[in-house]
Motif scaffolding. Structure first.
Motif, PDB file in Angstrom:
ATOM      1  N   GLY A   1      -2.036   3.037   8.284  1.00  0.00           N
ATOM      2  CA  GLY A   1      -2.604   1.406   8.742  1.00  0.00           C
ATOM      3  C   GLY A   1      -2.538  -0.183   7.646  1.00  0.00           C
ATOM      4  N   ASP A   2      -2.683  -0.004   6.429  1.00  0.00           N
ATOM      5  CA  ASP A   2      -2.500  -0.382   5.322  1.00  0.00           C
ATOM      6  C   ASP A   2      -1.709  -1.128   5.454  1.00  0.00           C
ATOM      7  OD1 ASP A   2      -4.529   1.368   3.392  1.00  0.00           O
ATOM      8  OD2 ASP A   2      -3.659   2.622   3.888  1.00  0.00           O
ATOM      9  N   HIS A   3      -0.390  -1.996   5.373  1.00  0.00           N
ATOM     10  CA  HIS A   3      -0.263  -3.200   5.282  1.00  0.00           C
ATOM     11  C   HIS A   3      -0.876  -3.861   6.607  1.00  0.00           C
ATOM     12  CE1 HIS A   3       2.897  -2.251   3.001  1.00  0.00           C
ATOM     13  NE2 HIS A   3       3.160  -0.614   3.644  1.00  0.00           N
TER      14      HIS A   3
ATOM     15  N   LYS B   1      -9.017  -1.555  14.544  1.00  0.00           N
ATOM     16  CA  LYS B   1      -8.379  -0.633  15.181  1.00  0.00           C
ATOM     17  C   LYS B   1      -7.708  -0.491  16.423  1.00  0.00           C
ATOM     18  CE  LYS B   1      -5.236   2.941  14.017  1.00  0.00           C
ATOM     19  NZ  LYS B   1      -5.427   3.988  11.860  1.00  0.00           N
ATOM     20  N   THR B   2      -6.669  -1.219  17.068  1.00  0.00           N
ATOM     21  CA  THR B   2      -6.588  -1.608  18.675  1.00  0.00           C
ATOM     22  C   THR B   2      -5.209  -2.381  18.336  1.00  0.00           C
ATOM     23  OG1 THR B   2      -7.266  -2.539  20.462  1.00  0.00           O
ATOM     24  CG2 THR B   2      -7.592  -3.537  18.644  1.00  0.00           C
ATOM     25  N   GLY B   3      -4.374  -1.450  19.609  1.00  0.00           N
ATOM     26  CA  GLY B   3      -3.839  -1.866  19.528  1.00  0.00           C
ATOM     27  C   GLY B   3      -2.960  -3.174  21.407  1.00  0.00           C
ATOM     28  N   GLY B   4      -4.279  -3.360  21.615  1.00  0.00           N
ATOM     29  CA  GLY B   4      -4.869  -4.107  22.881  1.00  0.00           C
ATOM     30  C   GLY B   4      -5.398  -5.182  22.722  1.00  0.00           C
TER      31      GLY B   4
ATOM     32  N   ALA C   1       1.868  -9.500  21.000  1.00  0.00           N
ATOM     33  CA  ALA C   1       1.041  -8.373  20.764  1.00  0.00           C
ATOM     34  C   ALA C   1       1.678  -6.926  20.974  1.00  0.00           C
ATOM     35  CB  ALA C   1       0.584  -8.426  22.637  1.00  0.00           C
ATOM     36  N   GLY C   2       1.166  -5.954  21.209  1.00  0.00           N
ATOM     37  CA  GLY C   2       1.511  -4.745  20.958  1.00  0.00           C
ATOM     38  C   GLY C   2       1.140  -4.424  19.875  1.00  0.00           C
ATOM     39  N   VAL C   3       2.035  -2.447  19.254  1.00  0.00           N
ATOM     40  CA  VAL C   3       1.481  -2.282  18.166  1.00  0.00           C
ATOM     41  C   VAL C   3       2.634  -2.314  16.880  1.00  0.00           C
ATOM     42  CG1 VAL C   3       0.843   0.122  16.922  1.00  0.00           C
ATOM     43  CG2 VAL C   3      -0.287  -0.302  19.100  1.00  0.00           C
ATOM     44  N   CYS C   4       2.165  -2.860  16.101  1.00  0.00           N
ATOM     45  CA  CYS C   4       3.025  -3.503  14.512  1.00  0.00           C
ATOM     46  C   CYS C   4       2.756  -1.935  13.442  1.00  0.00           C
ATOM     47  CB  CYS C   4       3.122  -4.669  14.093  1.00  0.00           C
ATOM     48  SG  CYS C   4       4.026  -5.975  15.046  1.00  0.00           S
ATOM     49  N   ASP C   5       1.745  -1.266  13.706  1.00  0.00           N
ATOM     50  CA  ASP C   5       1.973  -0.552  12.156  1.00  0.00           C
ATOM     51  C   ASP C   5       0.636   0.216  12.409  1.00  0.00           C
ATOM     52  OD1 ASP C   5       0.935   0.301   9.906  1.00  0.00           O
ATOM     53  OD2 ASP C   5      -0.084  -1.200   8.833  1.00  0.00           O
ATOM     54  N   SER C   6       0.578   1.479  12.353  1.00  0.00           N
ATOM     55  CA  SER C   6      -0.161   2.557  13.102  1.00  0.00           C
ATOM     56  C   SER C   6      -1.294   2.597  13.947  1.00  0.00           C
ATOM     57  CB  SER C   6      -0.797   3.118  11.198  1.00  0.00           C
ATOM     58  OG  SER C   6       0.823   3.489  11.156  1.00  0.00           O
ATOM     59  N   GLY C   7      -1.030   1.448  15.321  1.00  0.00           N
ATOM     60  CA  GLY C   7      -2.005   1.747  15.808  1.00  0.00           C
ATOM     61  C   GLY C   7      -2.860   0.358  15.698  1.00  0.00           C
ATOM     62  N   TYR C   8      -2.609  -0.539  14.364  1.00  0.00           N
ATOM     63  CA  TYR C   8      -3.177  -1.899  14.333  1.00  0.00           C
ATOM     64  C   TYR C   8      -1.825  -2.593  15.205  1.00  0.00           C
ATOM     65  CZ  TYR C   8      -6.833  -0.434  11.266  1.00  0.00           C
ATOM     66  OH  TYR C   8      -7.537   0.102  10.591  1.00  0.00           O
ATOM     67  N   SER C   9      -2.814  -3.548  15.681  1.00  0.00           N
ATOM     68  CA  SER C   9      -2.334  -5.144  17.149  1.00  0.00           C
ATOM     69  C   SER C   9      -0.959  -5.645  15.377  1.00  0.00           C
ATOM     70  CB  SER C   9      -3.058  -5.938  17.767  1.00  0.00           C
ATOM     71  OG  SER C   9      -2.542  -6.902  17.892  1.00  0.00           O
TER      72      SER C   9
ATOM     73  N   LEU D   1       5.080 -14.941   3.557  1.00  0.00           N
ATOM     74  CA  LEU D   1       6.453 -14.944   3.083  1.00  0.00           C
ATOM     75  C   LEU D   1       6.966 -13.565   3.684  1.00  0.00           C
ATOM     76  CD1 LEU D   1       6.249 -15.215  -1.099  1.00  0.00           C
ATOM     77  CD2 LEU D   1       6.399 -17.111   0.273  1.00  0.00           C
ATOM     78  N   GLY D   2       6.457 -13.789   4.409  1.00  0.00           N
ATOM     79  CA  GLY D   2       6.980 -12.186   5.615  1.00  0.00           C
ATOM     80  C   GLY D   2       5.284 -11.787   6.264  1.00  0.00           C
ATOM     81  N   ASN D   3       6.335 -10.952   7.269  1.00  0.00           N
ATOM     82  CA  ASN D   3       4.700 -10.125   7.905  1.00  0.00           C
ATOM     83  C   ASN D   3       4.686  -9.137   6.960  1.00  0.00           C
ATOM     84  OD1 ASN D   3       4.983 -12.150   9.897  1.00  0.00           O
ATOM     85  ND2 ASN D   3       6.105 -10.994  11.998  1.00  0.00           N
ATOM     86  N   ALA D   4       3.340  -8.350   7.535  1.00  0.00           N
ATOM     87  CA  ALA D   4       2.655  -7.144   6.238  1.00  0.00           C
ATOM     88  C   ALA D   4       4.108  -5.920   6.906  1.00  0.00           C
ATOM     89  CB  ALA D   4       1.433  -6.758   7.321  1.00  0.00           C
ATOM     90  N   GLY D   5       4.342  -5.031   6.075  1.00  0.00           N
ATOM     91  CA  GLY D   5       5.324  -4.685   6.161  1.00  0.00           C
ATOM     92  C   GLY D   5       6.591  -4.916   6.107  1.00  0.00           C
ATOM     93  N   SER D   6       6.213  -6.515   6.022  1.00  0.00           N
ATOM     94  CA  SER D   6       8.360  -6.370   6.386  1.00  0.00           C
ATOM     95  C   SER D   6       9.711  -5.597   5.833  1.00  0.00           C
ATOM     96  CB  SER D   6       8.514  -7.859   5.825  1.00  0.00           C
ATOM     97  OG  SER D   6       9.293  -8.559   5.531  1.00  0.00           O
ATOM     98  N   ASN D   7      10.276  -5.749   6.531  1.00  0.00           N
ATOM     99  CA  ASN D   7      10.976  -4.807   5.863  1.00  0.00           C
ATOM    100  C   ASN D   7      12.607  -5.487   5.740  1.00  0.00           C
ATOM    101  OD1 ASN D   7      11.852  -1.992   5.150  1.00  0.00           O
ATOM    102  ND2 ASN D   7      12.628  -1.872   6.106  1.00  0.00           N
TER     103      ASN D   7
END
Length: 442
Positions: A103-105, A120-123, A159-167, A304-310
Motif C-alpha cells: 500500500g506504499d502509493h 489501513k482501512t477501506g471503510g 470511497a472504496g479501496v484503491c491500493d492494497s486495502g487502503y481507502s 499531478l496525478g493520484n497515488a499510483g497513477s497509471n
C-alpha cells in the motif's frame, strides 16, 4: 475610486466587480503610498505532488560546493537555479508499512503533507493527520478570500479501496483539514478558475446564475467598467501591471474556451474536458499563478496525478501506464519512458516558476515571496523507497531560503523538519510538526 491615490491608499483587498464577478488585483504601487510604513509582502506556499517517484540517478545533482549543476531531469530549471534548492536525504516515515504490508502509493500520498501514517482501512473510519497546507491556511484565516486552494489533474473515488486495502481517500488527496477529513480537490480547470475569479451568485436566480457563469461571460467583460475607472487613477507603472495581469487572465479564459469547444468523444489518453493532460496542467499552473498574484489565496496544493497513477502520455510517445512503468525492474526501455515523463513534469514546473518570477511585488518578484515545494512520497518507484525523496524548494520565501544549492542533511531526516520551518516562518510558536526532530535550516 476617482480620489487621487496619493491621498488615499488602494486597499490590498480591492476587487474589480461587475455582473456577479469579483476579480482580485495584483500588487500595485498604489497599495504602498509614500510616507507610510512598508506593508509586509505576504508569504505564499504551493505544494506539488508527483506520483510514482523519479528516476533518481538523473535527479540528484553531483556533490560539490561550487555552482549548482543540474542533472538531466532538472535541467529545465536552469534559468531559475538561483531560486532553487534541491533537497536530499529527506524521509517520509509515515509512508512506510509499519506492519501494514503493501500500500506504499496510498501511504505516500496520505503522508506527503501530513507526515502521518494512514490507518489501513477501506471503510469510513479513515484516519491520517492534519496536513501542513491546512495548518498554514488556519494561521492565515481571514487574510484572503480563499483560505486554501486544492487542485489536481485526476479525479478519483471518494470511497472504496484503491491500493492494497487502503481507502481511495488516501490515494486521491494530499490535503487533510482534520485526521478524518480530506480536502477534496478540484480537477476541472474551469472549476478552479471559477473558485479563484468566479462569481458570487448566492443572491441571484437560476437564470441569472447561469448567465453570469465565467463559461458564459468573460470575467474581464464583466469587470471592464470597474477596471477602466481604476486605471484612470493609477500611475503609468501600475497601469502596465494591471494590463499585464488582465491579459494573463484573458489568456486563461481563452484556454478554458478551447476546452468547452473541443469534441465530446475523446480518444484514449485525453481527459473528459476535451483538453489533453498537458493543456490542463498548464491551465492549472496559470490559474495558481494568478491566484497568488491576486492574493486570492496564499496556500495551494496540486496533485499531478493520484497515488499510483497509471496515466499514459501518448504526446510523449509513452503509451504505457506510468505506474506500470515505475516498476521497471531495471529494464532500459521502461527507464527511458520514465525519464520522458519525469523530464516533462519538470519542464512544466519550470514554466510555472517563470510565471511566478515575472510579476513584481515591491522590490522583488512574486517568486521571491513564495515557497513552492515539489516532490513525491516515493523515491524510486521500483523499490517504493520512502527515504532520500526527490524534493525541490523553489522561491525565496521572503528572504528565508538561499537558492542555487543542493542541500543534503543527515540521512533519514524527517520531511516534517522542512514543514516545521514553514510553520515558524508563518509566525506559529511551534517546536514540532508530526514526526519532526527539529527545524531544517534552508
Amino acid at each position: 475610486m476617482a480620489e487621487p491615490l496619493f491621498k488615499r491608499a488602494l486597499s490590498r483587498r480591492t476587487f474589480l466587480r461587475g455582473a456577479g464577478a469579483a476579480l482580485a488585483l495584483p500588487w500595485l504601487d498604489a497599495m504602498q503610498p509614500a510616507l507610510r510604513r512598508t506593508v509586509p509582502t505576504p508569504l505564499r506556499f504551493v505544494f506539488v505532488f508527483s506520483p510514482n517517484g523519479k528516476k533518481m540517478d538523473e535527479w540528484r545533482p553531483a556533490p560539490g560546493d561550487g555552482e549548482l549543476v543540474l542533472p538531466y531531469l532538472l535541467e529545465p530549471l536552469t534559468d531559475l537555479r538561483q531560486h532553487l534548492l534541491v533537497l536530499g536525504n529527506l524521509t517520509l516515515d509515515g509512508a512506510r508499512a509499519h506492519g501494514d504490508g503493501p500500500g506504499d502509493h496510498a501511504r505516500a500520498a496520505g503522508a506527503f503533507l501530513t507526515c502521518a501514517h494512514p490507518k489501513k482501512t477501506g471503510g469510513a473510519d479513515i484516519h491520517c493527520g492534519v496536513s501542513i497546507d491546512q495548518e498554514l491556511a488556519a494561521l492565515g484565516q481571514g487574510a484572503t478570500r480563499l483560505p486554501s486552494l486544492e487542485l489536481g489533474l485526476e479525479p478519483g473515488r471518494a470511497a472504496g479501496v484503491c491500493d492494497s486495502g487502503y481507502s481511495c481517500a488516501y490515494s486521491n488527496n494530499i490535503s487533510w483539514k482534520t485526521p478524518t477529513m480530506p480536502m477534496v480537490k478540484e480537477t476541472n480547470p474551469r472549476g478552479a478558475f471559477e473558485r479563484v475569479f468566479g462569481v458570487d451568485l448566492s443572491s441571484q436566480g437560476a437564470k441569472e446564475r447561469e448567465a453570469a457563469r465565467p463559461g458564459r461571460q468573460s470575467v474581464l467583460d464583466a469587470v471592464r467598467d470597474d477596471a477602466r475607472r481604476l486605471a484612470q487613477t493609477l500611475g503609468a507603472g501600475d497601469r502596465d501591471k494591471l494590463t499585464e495581469y488582465l491579459d494573463a487572465v484573458r489568456e486563461v479564459e481563452r484556454g478554458l474556451q478551447a476546452a468547452s469547444t473541443a469534441p465530446s468523444a475523446m480518444p484514449e489518453g485525453l481527459t473528459s474536458t476535451g483538453l489533453d493532460y498537458r493543456a490542463r496542467l498548464r491551465l492549472m499552473y496559470q490559474i495558481i499563478a494568478l491566484a497568488l498574484q491576486g492574493d486570492a489565496t496564499r496556500v495551494v496544493t496540486l496533485m499531478l496525478g493520484n497515488a499510483g497513477s497509471n496515466r499514459s502520455y501518448p504526446f510523449l510517445e509513452v503509451p504505457e501506464g506510468h505506474h506500470d512503468l515505475s516498476h521497471h525492474g531495471g529494464q532500459a526501455q521502461k527507464l527511458q519512458q520514465i525519464r520522458r515523463i519525469n523530464r516533462f513534469q519538470i519542464e512544466e514546473f519550470a514554466t510555472f516558476g517563470q510565471q511566478l518570477a515575472a510579476p513584481r511585488e515591491g522590490g522583488g518578484s512574486l517568486l521571491d515571496a513564495c515557497a513552492v515545494t515539489y516532490g513525491s512520497g516515493i523515491a524510486d518507484g521500483n523499490s517504493h523507497a520512502h527515504h532520500d525523496l526527490p524534493i525541490l524548494l523553489l522561491g525565496g520565501a521572503n528572504g528565508r531560503v538561499r537558492g542555487g544549492r543542493a542541500l543534503r542533511p543527515s540521512r533519514q531526516t524527517p520531511l516534517a523538519n522542512l514543514y516545521l520551518g514553514y510553520l515558524q516562518w508563518s509566525g506559529a510558536e511551534r517546536d514540532v510538526f508530526a514526526d519532526s526532530t527539529g527545524t531544517l535550516a534552508v
